[in-house]
Design a protein around this motif. Sequence first.
Motif, PDB file in Angstrom:
ATOM      1  N   SER A 179      41.527  36.432  33.273  1.00  0.00           N
ATOM      2  CA  SER A 179      42.899  35.914  33.251  1.00  0.00           C
ATOM      3  C   SER A 179      43.394  35.757  31.821  1.00  0.00           C
ATOM      4  CB  SER A 179      42.978  34.583  33.995  1.00  0.00           C
ATOM      5  OG  SER A 179      42.231  33.576  33.347  1.00  0.00           O
ATOM      6  N   ASN A 183      46.710  37.750  30.643  1.00  0.00           N
ATOM      7  CA  ASN A 183      47.855  36.992  30.148  1.00  0.00           C
ATOM      8  C   ASN A 183      48.281  37.442  28.754  1.00  0.00           C
ATOM      9  OD1 ASN A 183      48.119  35.395  32.446  1.00  0.00           O
ATOM     10  ND2 ASN A 183      46.682  33.849  31.702  1.00  0.00           N
ATOM     11  N   GLN A 207      43.543  32.961  41.463  1.00  0.00           N
ATOM     12  CA  GLN A 207      44.773  32.195  41.654  1.00  0.00           C
ATOM     13  C   GLN A 207      44.701  30.869  40.913  1.00  0.00           C
ATOM     14  OE1 GLN A 207      44.931  32.037  45.954  1.00  0.00           O
ATOM     15  NE2 GLN A 207      46.183  33.888  46.109  1.00  0.00           N
ATOM     16  N   THR A 208      43.519  30.297  40.839  1.00  0.00           N
ATOM     17  CA  THR A 208      43.330  29.048  40.103  1.00  0.00           C
ATOM     18  C   THR A 208      43.746  29.197  38.649  1.00  0.00           C
ATOM     19  OG1 THR A 208      41.505  28.333  41.525  1.00  0.00           O
ATOM     20  CG2 THR A 208      41.599  27.367  39.327  1.00  0.00           C
ATOM     21  N   PHE A 209      43.493  30.376  38.089  1.00  0.00           N
ATOM     22  CA  PHE A 209      43.834  30.623  36.689  1.00  0.00           C
ATOM     23  C   PHE A 209      45.178  31.319  36.525  1.00  0.00           C
ATOM     24  CE2 PHE A 209      39.239  30.013  36.518  1.00  0.00           C
ATOM     25  CZ  PHE A 209      39.151  29.111  35.462  1.00  0.00           C
ATOM     26  N   GLY A 210      46.034  31.210  37.538  1.00  0.00           N
ATOM     27  CA  GLY A 210      47.414  31.627  37.399  1.00  0.00           C
ATOM     28  C   GLY A 210      47.738  33.056  37.767  1.00  0.00           C
ATOM     29  N   LEU A 211      46.761  33.831  38.242  1.00  0.00           N
ATOM     30  CA  LEU A 211      47.027  35.214  38.629  1.00  0.00           C
ATOM     31  C   LEU A 211      47.212  35.309  40.142  1.00  0.00           C
ATOM     32  CD1 LEU A 211      44.492  37.214  36.416  1.00  0.00           C
ATOM     33  CD2 LEU A 211      46.864  36.635  35.923  1.00  0.00           C
ATOM     34  N   LYS A 212      47.956  36.304  40.572  1.00  0.00           N
ATOM     35  CA  LYS A 212      48.139  36.565  41.993  1.00  0.00           C
ATOM     36  C   LYS A 212      47.702  37.996  42.283  1.00  0.00           C
ATOM     37  CE  LYS A 212      51.979  33.303  42.494  1.00  0.00           C
ATOM     38  NZ  LYS A 212      53.399  33.132  42.895  1.00  0.00           N
ATOM     39  N   ASN A 254      39.602  22.578  43.156  1.00  0.00           N
ATOM     40  CA  ASN A 254      41.045  22.742  42.956  1.00  0.00           C
ATOM     41  C   ASN A 254      41.798  21.476  43.355  1.00  0.00           C
ATOM     42  OD1 ASN A 254      40.844  25.323  41.956  1.00  0.00           O
ATOM     43  ND2 ASN A 254      41.392  26.338  43.855  1.00  0.00           N
ATOM     44  N   ASN A 260      40.338  24.543  36.825  1.00  0.00           N
ATOM     45  CA  ASN A 260      41.097  25.429  35.920  1.00  0.00           C
ATOM     46  C   ASN A 260      41.138  24.908  34.490  1.00  0.00           C
ATOM     47  OD1 ASN A 260      42.678  23.230  36.450  1.00  0.00           O
ATOM     48  ND2 ASN A 260      44.569  24.363  36.798  1.00  0.00           N
TER      49      ASN A 260
END
Length: 262
Positions: A179, A183, A207-212, A254, A260
Amino acid sequence: MKFLLDFLFRVLQLFTEPYFLVFLAVVIIALLKRKNKCKNLRTGIFISAVVMIILIGNGFLGKLISGYLQKSYISSSGMKNTPAQNPIIVVLGGGVVDIDNTEKLHTMSYSRIVTAYQLYHEYRENNQSCKILISGKGRGHTSEAELFRENFKKMGVPDSDMIKEDQSMNTYQNAKYSSQIVNQMGPSSVYLVTSGFHMKRSVALFQTFGLKPIPKASDFIDTEITIFPNSYNAAFTFVMLKEVVGIWQVKLYNSLGINNIL
């Protein structure tokens, strides 16, 4: 707190190991018999152990877990019809084996290589740029990322289209370090390539680290319903049970906001 929870989940994972359950049952029964107490309890533990061995070994439990882990990814889509924004294919390492001091990728790694290459090839055939981010250090002298890179290179993928992330030792670190790289590359359409049984937990961590990420399962495992328990069913059920425990761990961390922390 996180250290204590990590320890508790490691202990919990032991209870997904069929042989550990059998060993534990034998020890408890032996201790109770030595004290000549709780005959009904000893009988109950023995019956429970036998039932567990049957459910794990005859494939019934594995069949249920296989569907829970993988059914969402059976029909995972390929590239989008419209051009994606800066597509990046993140492929997770599948392990390294050392035979006679020669390091080779684990057998499941090759399905991940093929799936990632097929998606990469689709983009290149449509004259769209595409990057492959290979994530995994492993425990050998040569990183998983490097062994993947060598295979991709033989398939015609240039070094300029490959990015190595060779620090991660587990799925959590795969998501964390990948991630960070993604980023830095700006807005991107991210595909995630890993095995079907491993996908649910991997997606949750990314997803926890902001990616989908868009999931692209490379292979699937299942058990066979049999009359007599066998080691094939036991082995795959154990692998999938560990994934279920891992998913519980991700969800708990989470909810507590401790997953995260970069």
